[in-house]
Design a protein around this motif. Structure first.
Motif, PDB file in Angstrom:
ATOM      1  N   VAL A  89     -14.643  -2.121   3.131  1.00 37.12           N
ATOM      2  CA  VAL A  89     -13.839  -2.545   2.801  1.00 37.12           C
ATOM      3  C   VAL A  89     -13.500  -2.621   1.334  1.00 37.12           C
ATOM      4  CG1 VAL A  89     -13.818  -4.301   4.671  1.00 37.12           C
ATOM      5  CG2 VAL A  89     -14.897  -4.936   2.592  1.00 37.12           C
ATOM      6  N   LYS A  90     -12.284  -2.569   1.159  1.00 37.88           N
ATOM      7  CA  LYS A  90     -12.019  -2.346  -0.159  1.00 37.88           C
ATOM      8  C   LYS A  90     -10.856  -3.460  -1.099  1.00 37.88           C
ATOM      9  CE  LYS A  90     -13.464   0.570  -1.356  1.00 37.88           C
ATOM     10  NZ  LYS A  90     -14.881   0.596  -0.800  1.00 37.88           N
ATOM     11  N   ALA A  91     -10.489  -4.202  -0.386  1.00 36.21           N
ATOM     12  CA  ALA A  91      -9.534  -5.470  -1.308  1.00 36.21           C
ATOM     13  C   ALA A  91     -10.659  -6.296  -1.770  1.00 36.21           C
ATOM     14  CB  ALA A  91      -8.413  -5.820  -0.357  1.00 36.21           C
ATOM     15  N   GLY A  92     -11.466  -6.955  -1.085  1.00 31.87           N
ATOM     16  CA  GLY A  92     -12.387  -7.936  -1.592  1.00 31.87           C
ATOM     17  C   GLY A  92     -13.147  -7.418  -2.898  1.00 31.87           C
ATOM     18  N   PRO A  93     -13.946  -6.261  -2.831  1.00 30.09           N
ATOM     19  CA  PRO A  93     -14.425  -5.532  -4.055  1.00 30.09           C
ATOM     20  C   PRO A  93     -13.605  -5.256  -5.018  1.00 30.09           C
ATOM     21  CG  PRO A  93     -15.359  -4.586  -1.952  1.00 30.09           C
ATOM     22  CD  PRO A  93     -14.346  -5.354  -1.604  1.00 30.09           C
ATOM     23  N   ALA A 166      -5.769  -0.497  -1.254  1.00 29.61           N
ATOM     24  CA  ALA A 166      -7.056  -1.281  -0.636  1.00 29.61           C
ATOM     25  C   ALA A 166      -6.639  -2.357   0.572  1.00 29.61           C
ATOM     26  CB  ALA A 166      -7.358  -2.124  -1.840  1.00 29.61           C
ATOM     27  N   THR A 167      -5.319  -3.008   0.673  1.00 37.52           N
ATOM     28  CA  THR A 167      -5.108  -3.975   1.616  1.00 37.52           C
ATOM     29  C   THR A 167      -4.838  -3.089   2.879  1.00 37.52           C
ATOM     30  OG1 THR A 167      -4.381  -5.387   0.205  1.00 37.52           O
ATOM     31  CG2 THR A 167      -3.690  -5.638   2.360  1.00 37.52           C
ATOM     32  N   ALA A 168      -4.026  -1.919   2.508  1.00 40.98           N
ATOM     33  CA  ALA A 168      -3.612  -1.209   3.823  1.00 40.98           C
ATOM     34  C   ALA A 168      -4.900  -0.490   4.547  1.00 40.98           C
ATOM     35  CB  ALA A 168      -2.600  -0.175   3.194  1.00 40.98           C
ATOM     36  N   HIS A 169      -5.869  -0.169   3.581  1.00 40.67           N
ATOM     37  CA  HIS A 169      -7.003   0.218   4.130  1.00 40.67           C
ATOM     38  C   HIS A 169      -7.865  -0.648   5.061  1.00 40.67           C
ATOM     39  CE1 HIS A 169     -11.575   0.255   4.026  1.00 40.67           C
ATOM     40  NE2 HIS A 169     -11.464   1.497   3.941  1.00 40.67           N
ATOM     41  N   ASP A 170      -7.996  -1.889   4.498  1.00 38.60           N
ATOM     42  CA  ASP A 170      -8.601  -2.882   5.108  1.00 38.60           C
ATOM     43  C   ASP A 170      -7.931  -3.221   6.571  1.00 38.60           C
ATOM     44  OD1 ASP A 170     -10.356  -2.892   3.139  1.00 38.60           O
ATOM     45  OD2 ASP A 170      -9.710  -4.763   2.355  1.00 38.60           O
ATOM     46  N   ARG A 171      -6.463  -3.171   6.587  1.00 37.61           N
ATOM     47  CA  ARG A 171      -5.878  -3.362   8.005  1.00 37.61           C
ATOM     48  C   ARG A 171      -6.153  -2.274   8.779  1.00 37.61           C
ATOM     49  NH1 ARG A 171      -1.419  -5.403   4.660  1.00 37.61           N
ATOM     50  NH2 ARG A 171      -0.742  -3.366   4.654  1.00 37.61           N
ATOM     51  N   ALA A 172      -6.131  -1.116   8.428  1.00 36.20           N
ATOM     52  CA  ALA A 172      -6.341   0.090   8.954  1.00 36.20           C
ATOM     53  C   ALA A 172      -7.849   0.122   9.661  1.00 36.20           C
ATOM     54  CB  ALA A 172      -6.173   1.123   8.245  1.00 36.20           C
ATOM     55  N   ILE A 223     -20.251  -6.841   6.970  1.00 35.57           N
ATOM     56  CA  ILE A 223     -18.951  -5.945   7.007  1.00 35.57           C
ATOM     57  C   ILE A 223     -17.571  -6.935   7.424  1.00 35.57           C
ATOM     58  CG2 ILE A 223     -17.872  -4.218   8.144  1.00 35.57           C
ATOM     59  CD1 ILE A 223     -20.363  -2.693   8.168  1.00 35.57           C
ATOM     60  N   LEU A 224     -18.008  -7.703   8.522  1.00 34.39           N
ATOM     61  CA  LEU A 224     -16.865  -8.431   9.245  1.00 34.39           C
ATOM     62  C   LEU A 224     -16.716  -9.574   8.172  1.00 34.39           C
ATOM     63  CD1 LEU A 224     -18.229  -8.520  12.827  1.00 34.39           C
ATOM     64  CD2 LEU A 224     -16.252  -7.246  11.803  1.00 34.39           C
ATOM     65  N   SER A 225     -17.575 -10.169   7.408  1.00 35.32           N
ATOM     66  CA  SER A 225     -17.429 -11.156   6.577  1.00 35.32           C
ATOM     67  C   SER A 225     -16.206 -10.654   5.517  1.00 35.32           C
ATOM     68  CB  SER A 225     -18.465 -11.691   5.834  1.00 35.32           C
ATOM     69  OG  SER A 225     -19.462 -12.075   6.791  1.00 35.32           O
ATOM     70  N   ALA A 226     -16.394  -9.542   5.047  1.00 33.20           N
ATOM     71  CA  ALA A 226     -15.443  -9.094   3.876  1.00 33.20           C
ATOM     72  C   ALA A 226     -14.003  -8.591   4.516  1.00 33.20           C
ATOM     73  CB  ALA A 226     -16.130  -7.737   3.268  1.00 33.20           C
ATOM     74  N   ASN A 227     -13.737  -8.558   5.876  1.00 32.29           N
ATOM     75  CA  ASN A 227     -12.470  -8.480   6.369  1.00 32.29           C
ATOM     76  C   ASN A 227     -12.291  -9.140   7.445  1.00 32.29           C
ATOM     77  OD1 ASN A 227     -10.416  -6.532   6.067  1.00 32.29           O
ATOM     78  ND2 ASN A 227     -11.190  -5.364   7.691  1.00 32.29           N
TER      79      ASN A 227
END
Length: 360
Positions: A89-93, A166-172, A223-227
């Motif tokens: 995931v990218k937005a949180g980091p 980053a946000t678009a990546h996480d949704r994808a 992983i799931l906690s971060a997204n």
């Protein structure tokens, strides 16, 4: 030639190190677990010793929640000229990196979309990233040299760079990876509660559907906690579709003919939409429009039979796009599924039959 430190010697980190080391890159390994470093080094992933002076690139193969803190520490140490991570995931980091006032000009977030059911360095492979998408999430102040260095990393690993926010990546990835993992686990959970006789009938369909449910639960909680929000939104949408599916199936079981017809239309609509969605998944060459056909070949478990089949398939001059083996250890034979372009299926079938193979 590029020099690198890989921080975190699990499946992904060790696979990155193996790929780089195999291309002549000087790779140094670091992990909070000395045993993991020793294992990765014994596999030929790199050197357990710390580098002398700064390296060109530090690759952070740590859980998403740790990326910000580890990056801050490494930059304070002056470990590398450029930094990237491989978190899923990218937005949180990215938010953590900004909150910790890290040097964002020389850091570029990344995520190779590859993995395996097993975790740890012993599951690593140098070719894990071949032809896989590797998402990069640059910010407005990302340094050009940093971008070029990370692109070199992606190229050396044999992956295909994809630039996203980053946000678009996480949704994808919630759609194509995280939510499917939860669904696979839920289906596999039904198997855990089922009678042994029912589970003994399991075939390749249920194996394919639940394959990813064999992954490390603790890793996936991270992983799931971060997204979590994005995954929950998708599961909400899926729950609505499941409600429609249940209603349609109940109607199919009704005695009233009109209700059965309504139920059939509902269920068929869901299945047709599934066909359409499945057809959009990109193939090996990046296009979901390419249609493949499977040529199924029965094969005995005699030594060398699988190799002989592959050699004979090559003689047909047809490109094999994918291979799947359906085989039980309790059976003396199996079924090899060779996926080829539809236009080549008949040619492959004829060639294999001419070489003595039975083809389904």
């Amino acid at each position: 030639m590029l020099s690198a430190v890989v921080v975190g010697t699990g499946l992904i980190g060790t696979s990155v190190a193996l790929a780089l080391h195999g291309k002549g890159v000087a790779v140094h390994l670091r992990d909070t677990d000395p045993a993991a470093v020793r294992t990765a080094a014994s596999l030929g992933a790199g050197m357990p010793q710390a580098p002398v002076g700064r390296v060109d690139l530090a690759v952070l193969a740590v859980p998403p929640a740790l990326v910000g803190g580890v990056l801050a520490d490494l930059q304070a140490e002056g470990l590398a000229r450029h930094y990237t991570d491989v978190a899923s995931v990218k937005a949180g980091p990215q938010q953590d990196v900004l909150a910790l006032a890290c040097d964002t000009a020389h850091y570029l977030g990344g995520h190779p979309l590859a993995g395996a059911e097993r975790s740890g360095p012993l599951a690593a492979r140098a070719d894990l990233f071949e032809q896989c998408s590797w998402v990069l999430t640059p910010t407005a102040d990302t340094d050009t040299e940093t971008l070029n260095t990370v692109l070199e990393l992606v190229s050396l690993c044999g992956a295909v760079p994809v630039v996203m926010g980053a946000t678009a990546h996480d949704r994808a990835v919630a759609l194509v990876s995280h939510a499917p993992h939860v669904v696979a686990s839920l289906v596999a959970g039904q198997l855990d509660r089922a009678a042994d006789r029912a589970v003994s009938l399991a075939g390749p369909g249920i194996r394919d559907l639940t394959r990813i449910a064999a992954s490390d639960p603790r890793l996936w909680v991270d992983i799931l906690s971060a997204n979590a929000e994005a995954v929950a939104d998708l599961l909400d949408s899926l729950a609505a579709d499941l409600t429609d599916a249940v209603a349609g199936l109940r109607a199919l079981a009704a005695t009233d003919e009109a209700k059965r017809a309504d139920g059939a239309r509902t269920v068929e609509g869901l299945l047709v939409q599934g066909n359409a969605g499945r057809a959009r998944i990109p193939g090996k060459h990046g296009s979901g429009a390419v249609r493949y056909e499977t040529v199924a070949v029965p094969i005995s478990d005699r030594p060398g039979e699988l190799a002989r089949l592959f050699v004979d398939a090559v003689r047909a001059g047809v490109n094999i796009e994918d291979v799947r083996l359906e085989h039980s250890v309790a059976q003396p034979s199996g079924l090899v599924h060779l996926a080829v372009a539809q236009s080549n299926a008949s040619e492959l079938e004829a060639s294999l039959r001419g070489q003595g193979w039975s083809v389904r």
